[in-house]
Design a protein around this motif. Structure first.
Motif, PDB file in Angstrom:
ATOM      1  N   UNK A 156      -0.244-105.992 -15.940  1.00 58.53           N
ATOM      2  CA  UNK A 156      -0.604-104.939 -15.602  1.00 58.53           C
ATOM      3  C   UNK A 156       0.533-104.311 -17.432  1.00 58.53           C
ATOM      4  N   UNK A 157       1.252-104.516 -17.262  1.00 58.95           N
ATOM      5  CA  UNK A 157       2.095-104.696 -17.966  1.00 58.95           C
ATOM      6  C   UNK A 157       2.824-102.700 -17.534  1.00 58.95           C
ATOM      7  N   UNK A 158       2.872-103.058 -16.630  1.00 55.08           N
ATOM      8  CA  UNK A 158       3.468-101.892 -15.960  1.00 55.08           C
ATOM      9  C   UNK A 158       5.374-102.086 -15.057  1.00 55.08           C
ATOM     10  N   UNK A 159       5.873-101.395 -15.089  1.00 54.40           N
ATOM     11  CA  UNK A 159       6.874-101.773 -14.365  1.00 54.40           C
ATOM     12  C   UNK A 159       6.798-101.634 -12.744  1.00 54.40           C
ATOM     13  N   UNK A 160       7.129-102.521 -12.087  1.00 56.88           N
ATOM     14  CA  UNK A 160       6.371-102.156 -10.590  1.00 56.88           C
ATOM     15  C   UNK A 160       7.282-101.468  -9.714  1.00 56.88           C
ATOM     16  N   UNK A 161       7.993-100.513  -9.771  1.00 58.79           N
ATOM     17  CA  UNK A 161       8.466 -99.316  -8.840  1.00 58.79           C
ATOM     18  C   UNK A 161       7.681 -98.136  -9.667  1.00 58.79           C
ATOM     19  N   UNK A 162       7.495 -98.256 -11.126  1.00 57.15           N
ATOM     20  CA  UNK A 162       6.267 -97.253 -10.994  1.00 57.15           C
ATOM     21  C   UNK A 162       4.899 -97.250 -10.940  1.00 57.15           C
ATOM     22  N   UNK A 163       4.235 -98.323 -10.504  1.00 58.55           N
ATOM     23  CA  UNK A 163       2.902 -98.996 -10.159  1.00 58.55           C
ATOM     24  C   UNK A 163       3.239 -98.713  -8.303  1.00 58.55           C
ATOM     25  N   UNK A 164       4.028 -99.040  -7.898  1.00 57.29           N
ATOM     26  CA  UNK A 164       4.270 -98.649  -6.141  1.00 57.29           C
ATOM     27  C   UNK A 164       3.984 -97.450  -6.552  1.00 57.29           C
ATOM     28  N   UNK A 165       4.949 -96.738  -6.416  1.00 57.10           N
ATOM     29  CA  UNK A 165       5.021 -95.048  -7.070  1.00 57.10           C
ATOM     30  C   UNK A 165       3.618 -94.550  -7.030  1.00 57.10           C
ATOM     31  N   UNK A 166       3.207 -94.813  -8.332  1.00 59.97           N
ATOM     32  CA  UNK A 166       1.121 -94.557  -8.760  1.00 59.97           C
ATOM     33  C   UNK A 166       1.274 -94.415  -7.422  1.00 59.97           C
ATOM     34  N   UNK A 167       1.124 -95.435  -6.848  1.00 54.64           N
ATOM     35  CA  UNK A 167      -0.005 -96.044  -5.668  1.00 54.64           C
ATOM     36  C   UNK A 167      -0.375 -94.026  -5.139  1.00 54.64           C
ATOM     37  N   UNK A 168       0.550 -93.140  -4.873  1.00 53.16           N
ATOM     38  CA  UNK A 168       0.474 -91.969  -4.540  1.00 53.16           C
ATOM     39  C   UNK A 168      -0.554 -90.653  -4.701  1.00 53.16           C
ATOM     40  N   UNK A 169      -0.932 -91.510  -6.401  1.00 53.97           N
ATOM     41  CA  UNK A 169      -1.792 -90.676  -6.491  1.00 53.97           C
ATOM     42  C   UNK A 169      -3.496 -91.043  -6.323  1.00 53.97           C
ATOM     43  N   UNK A 170      -4.128 -90.035  -6.969  1.00 55.74           N
ATOM     44  CA  UNK A 170      -5.652 -89.737  -6.181  1.00 55.74           C
ATOM     45  C   UNK A 170      -6.170 -90.989  -6.622  1.00 55.74           C
ATOM     46  N   UNK A 171      -7.137 -91.006  -6.898  1.00 56.34           N
ATOM     47  CA  UNK A 171      -8.411 -92.252  -7.167  1.00 56.34           C
ATOM     48  C   UNK A 171      -8.522 -91.999  -8.653  1.00 56.34           C
ATOM     49  N   UNK A 172      -8.804 -90.881  -9.459  1.00 61.06           N
ATOM     50  CA  UNK A 172      -9.244 -90.614 -10.075  1.00 61.06           C
ATOM     51  C   UNK A 172      -7.508 -90.989 -11.347  1.00 61.06           C
ATOM     52  N   UNK A 173      -6.937 -89.963 -10.992  1.00 55.79           N
ATOM     53  CA  UNK A 173      -5.336 -90.733 -11.722  1.00 55.79           C
ATOM     54  C   UNK A 173      -5.438 -91.797 -11.935  1.00 55.79           C
ATOM     55  N   UNK A 174      -5.101 -92.346 -10.703  1.00 58.91           N
ATOM     56  CA  UNK A 174      -5.087 -94.406 -10.429  1.00 58.91           C
ATOM     57  C   UNK A 174      -6.095 -94.142 -11.587  1.00 58.91           C
ATOM     58  N   UNK A 175      -7.228 -94.578 -11.385  1.00 57.58           N
ATOM     59  CA  UNK A 175      -7.995 -95.812 -11.948  1.00 57.58           C
ATOM     60  C   UNK A 175      -7.555 -95.356 -13.964  1.00 57.58           C
ATOM     61  N   UNK A 176      -7.806 -94.237 -13.999  1.00 59.31           N
ATOM     62  CA  UNK A 176      -7.054 -93.457 -15.414  1.00 59.31           C
ATOM     63  C   UNK A 176      -5.784 -94.158 -16.152  1.00 59.31           C
ATOM     64  N   UNK A 177      -4.769 -94.522 -15.215  1.00 59.37           N
ATOM     65  CA  UNK A 177      -3.637 -94.786 -15.070  1.00 59.37           C
ATOM     66  C   UNK A 177      -3.102 -96.356 -15.473  1.00 59.37           C
ATOM     67  N   UNK A 178      -4.725 -97.391 -14.679  1.00 64.01           N
ATOM     68  CA  UNK A 178      -4.431 -98.262 -14.345  1.00 64.01           C
ATOM     69  C   UNK A 178      -5.638 -99.250 -16.625  1.00 64.01           C
ATOM     70  N   UNK A 179      -6.673 -98.399 -16.236  1.00 64.92           N
ATOM     71  CA  UNK A 179      -6.856 -98.331 -17.580  1.00 64.92           C
ATOM     72  C   UNK A 179      -6.496 -98.536 -18.797  1.00 64.92           C
ATOM     73  N   UNK A 180      -5.629 -97.820 -19.104  1.00 66.61           N
ATOM     74  CA  UNK A 180      -4.653 -97.341 -19.871  1.00 66.61           C
ATOM     75  C   UNK A 180      -3.952 -98.601 -20.204  1.00 66.61           C
ATOM     76  N   UNK A 181      -3.113 -98.308 -18.641  1.00 60.87           N
ATOM     77  CA  UNK A 181      -2.275-100.172 -18.588  1.00 60.87           C
ATOM     78  C   UNK A 181      -2.824-101.900 -19.404  1.00 60.87           C
ATOM     79  N   UNK A 182      -4.112-101.839 -18.568  1.00 63.45           N
ATOM     80  CA  UNK A 182      -5.005-102.830 -18.728  1.00 63.45           C
ATOM     81  C   UNK A 182      -5.697-102.908 -20.290  1.00 63.45           C
TER      82      UNK A 182
END
Length: 198
Positions: A156-182
């Motif tokens: 995804x081009x994200x730092x591993x620590x950032x991704x794991x921390x983002x796991x606490x986000x709600x689905x909508x915020x997480x989906x937006x982050x993933x869409x942006x990352x990919x």
């Protein structure tokens, strides 16, 4: 004609394919006294001593032998044995499960991309096009959760620590982050998903 020349004439034929040790493919134009004159697909001409080239059959046999060892090599690689330092296993597992739910196909994609990079780094990049998605995924599944999180983060081009921390986000915020990352690799990811199942 020398014995080397005779052997070269017996092994190589005009118009046939020949392969250098790095996997580059050439078309044979002529064979003379142990030297094979070749052309690249782009038209560039070159020549090699015959003992520096392999025939199509020799290359195929060599590649098949190497292919059998690929997946054991991947499992033993540093990426799959050490993973991202400092990640919590439980948080990593939860994040990877969430990412897989929100972005279907990402684990297969990440596993194949990681395998391709390992092969490139170890000088076996020519075998990457023949990777099996299911076998790469099996190697990935056998890895620890924090290793899996690191592999997905890299795809995804994200730092591993950032991704794991983002796991606490709600689905909508997480989906937006993933869409942006990919986004940068979106075409490659979609093409991979469309052709999945090798």
């Amino acid at each position: 004609m020398s014995s080397a020349g005779n052997q070269a004439q017996a092994r190589f034929k005009r118009g046939a394919a020949a392969y250098s040790k790095d996997g580059s493919r050439y078309e044979i134009e002529d064979i003379e006294d142990g030297v094979v004159y070749c052309r690249l697909p782009n038209g560039a001409e070159t020549d090699f001593p015959a003992d520096q080239l392999m025939t199509e059959a020799e290359w195929s046999a060599r590649s098949d032998g190497r292919r059998e060892k690929i997946y054991a090599k991947l499992a033993a690689s540093r990426l799959f044995t050490t993973g991202a330092a400092g990640l919590n296993a439980a948080s990593s597992a939860a994040t990877v499960a969430k990412v897989a739910r929100l972005l279907p196909g990402i684990q297969d994609y990440a596993a194949v991309k990681a395998a391709g990079q390992i092969l490139k780094d170890t000088g076996d990049g020519d075998l990457a096009s023949g990777l099996s998605t299911s076998k790469c995924r099996a190697v990935y599944e056998a890895a620890r959760p924090e290793v899996q999180a690191g592999i997905v983060a890299h795809a995804l081009g994200i730092q591993p620590g950032v991704l794991v921390s983002a796991g606490q986000l709600g689905d909508n915020l997480m989906r937006a982050m993933l869409t942006k990352a990919i986004e940068e690799n979106a075409a490659d990811f979609q093409q991979f998903r469309a052709g999945r199942g090798r």
